[in-house]
Design a protein around this motif. Sequence first.
Motif, PDB file in Angstrom:
ATOM      1  N   ILE A  36       9.006   2.328  -0.498  1.00 55.94           N
ATOM      2  CA  ILE A  36       9.320   2.885  -1.804  1.00 55.94           C
ATOM      3  C   ILE A  36      10.431   2.028  -2.390  1.00 55.94           C
ATOM      4  O   ILE A  36      11.378   1.663  -1.684  1.00 55.94           O
ATOM      5  CB  ILE A  36       9.690   4.386  -1.703  1.00 55.94           C
ATOM      6  N   VAL A  37      10.276   1.647  -3.649  1.00 63.48           N
ATOM      7  CA  VAL A  37      11.192   0.717  -4.291  1.00 63.48           C
ATOM      8  C   VAL A  37      11.574   1.263  -5.666  1.00 63.48           C
ATOM      9  O   VAL A  37      10.713   1.754  -6.393  1.00 63.48           O
ATOM     10  CB  VAL A  37      10.538  -0.675  -4.467  1.00 63.48           C
ATOM     11  N   GLN A  38      12.856   1.162  -5.995  1.00 64.80           N
ATOM     12  CA  GLN A  38      13.335   1.516  -7.337  1.00 64.80           C
ATOM     13  C   GLN A  38      13.573   0.221  -8.103  1.00 64.80           C
ATOM     14  O   GLN A  38      14.258  -0.680  -7.613  1.00 64.80           O
ATOM     15  CB  GLN A  38      14.632   2.306  -7.247  1.00 64.80           C
ATOM     16  N   VAL A  64       9.831   4.035  -9.927  1.00 65.66           N
ATOM     17  CA  VAL A  64       9.757   4.227  -8.488  1.00 65.66           C
ATOM     18  C   VAL A  64       8.348   3.804  -8.091  1.00 65.66           C
ATOM     19  O   VAL A  64       7.360   4.329  -8.611  1.00 65.66           O
ATOM     20  CB  VAL A  64      10.042   5.686  -8.094  1.00 65.66           C
ATOM     21  N   ILE A  65       8.290   2.836  -7.192  1.00 66.42           N
ATOM     22  CA  ILE A  65       7.024   2.252  -6.778  1.00 66.42           C
ATOM     23  C   ILE A  65       6.804   2.573  -5.307  1.00 66.42           C
ATOM     24  O   ILE A  65       7.663   2.284  -4.470  1.00 66.42           O
ATOM     25  CB  ILE A  65       7.038   0.724  -6.992  1.00 66.42           C
ATOM     26  N   THR A  66       5.682   3.200  -4.996  1.00 64.72           N
ATOM     27  CA  THR A  66       5.333   3.450  -3.597  1.00 64.72           C
ATOM     28  C   THR A  66       4.229   2.487  -3.185  1.00 64.72           C
ATOM     29  O   THR A  66       3.329   2.182  -3.972  1.00 64.72           O
ATOM     30  CB  THR A  66       4.899   4.909  -3.352  1.00 64.72           C
ATOM     31  N   LEU A  67       4.334   2.027  -1.950  1.00 64.72           N
ATOM     32  CA  LEU A  67       3.428   1.004  -1.438  1.00 64.72           C
ATOM     33  C   LEU A  67       2.976   1.386  -0.037  1.00 64.72           C
ATOM     34  O   LEU A  67       3.788   1.837   0.769  1.00 64.72           O
ATOM     35  CB  LEU A  67       4.171  -0.338  -1.334  1.00 64.72           C
ATOM     36  N   ILE A  68       1.703   1.188   0.254  1.00 61.09           N
ATOM     37  CA  ILE A  68       1.216   1.348   1.626  1.00 61.09           C
ATOM     38  C   ILE A  68       0.019   0.433   1.815  1.00 61.09           C
ATOM     39  O   ILE A  68      -0.817   0.292   0.919  1.00 61.09           O
ATOM     40  CB  ILE A  68       0.858   2.812   1.980  1.00 61.09           C
ATOM     41  N   GLY A  69      -0.009  -0.212   2.970  1.00 65.16           N
ATOM     42  CA  GLY A  69      -1.116  -1.107   3.252  1.00 65.16           C
ATOM     43  C   GLY A  69      -0.995  -1.712   4.623  1.00 65.16           C
ATOM     44  O   GLY A  69      -0.068  -1.407   5.383  1.00 65.16           O
ATOM     45  N   ALA A  70      -1.928  -2.594   4.921  1.00 64.31           N
ATOM     46  CA  ALA A  70      -1.906  -3.293   6.202  1.00 64.31           C
ATOM     47  C   ALA A  70      -0.651  -4.152   6.267  1.00 64.31           C
ATOM     48  O   ALA A  70      -0.340  -4.882   5.329  1.00 64.31           O
ATOM     49  CB  ALA A  70      -3.147  -4.160   6.337  1.00 64.31           C
ATOM     50  N   ASP A  71       0.091  -4.042   7.371  1.00 66.83           N
ATOM     51  CA  ASP A  71       1.301  -4.832   7.521  1.00 66.83           C
ATOM     52  C   ASP A  71       0.928  -6.285   7.791  1.00 66.83           C
ATOM     53  O   ASP A  71      -0.033  -6.561   8.506  1.00 66.83           O
ATOM     54  CB  ASP A  71       2.157  -4.277   8.663  1.00 66.83           C
ATOM     55  N   ARG A  72       1.666  -7.184   7.179  1.00 64.89           N
ATOM     56  CA  ARG A  72       1.446  -8.612   7.413  1.00 64.89           C
ATOM     57  C   ARG A  72       2.710  -9.384   7.040  1.00 64.89           C
ATOM     58  O   ARG A  72       3.525  -8.917   6.245  1.00 64.89           O
ATOM     59  CB  ARG A  72       0.249  -9.119   6.623  1.00 64.89           C
ATOM     60  N   ALA A 119      16.847  -0.545  -5.333  1.00 60.02           N
ATOM     61  CA  ALA A 119      16.975   0.123  -4.033  1.00 60.02           C
ATOM     62  C   ALA A 119      15.585   0.194  -3.405  1.00 60.02           C
ATOM     63  O   ALA A 119      14.573   0.162  -4.115  1.00 60.02           O
ATOM     64  CB  ALA A 119      17.551   1.526  -4.202  1.00 60.02           C
ATOM     65  N   SER A 120      15.575   0.304  -2.080  1.00 59.25           N
ATOM     66  CA  SER A 120      14.276   0.405  -1.416  1.00 59.25           C
ATOM     67  C   SER A 120      14.429   0.956  -0.009  1.00 59.25           C
ATOM     68  O   SER A 120      15.510   0.936   0.573  1.00 59.25           O
ATOM     69  CB  SER A 120      13.590  -0.968  -1.345  1.00 59.25           C
TER      70      SER A 120
END
Length: 170
Positions: free
Chosen positions: A46-48, A5-13, A33-34
């Motif tokens: 969040i991505v599986q 399970v991967i969580t991601l956060i950052g500046a949108d682009r 899945a995401s």
Amino acid sequence: MKQLVITLIGADRSGLVETVSDTVFKHHGSWQASSLSKLAGKFAGIVQIDIKEDDVPALTKALKSIPDLDVVVTEASNALDDDTTTHTLSVTGNDRPGIIQEVTREIAKFGININNLETNAESAPNSGGVIFTAAFDLDIANTIALDDIGAALERLSDDLIVEFDESDIL
């Protein structure tokens, strides 16, 4: 195979999801899945992923090297509770501070796991007020009556509309 399970956060682009998906693909991961969103100008997701154990370190390093993106990689748990059924719950009411805290507190009192939660607050067309909506996917023990949960939630406020989709999701 490992599930991550991967969580991601950052500046949108533009192109950010493509960069993440390309990185997963190039490191032999399979995107399962995401849930990805733009929230307050930020990209959050969040991505599986399914991946061979030997490929995990290289994928982790590659994801963490994507500029302006904070990444957390966690190995997934495969624990399933066979004595539960997943149901959808929708809650609608006049928006006010603390509404999500009140609803989730009542859900927690029943020992219910929240699989997914989507919320929104938008202007009500006729009243000029703001209407809050929440859509939940809940793992509910088969020993708990949906009517009991609904009654507890409806006691929170006279204006809450609580509806269950009684057909199983899973």
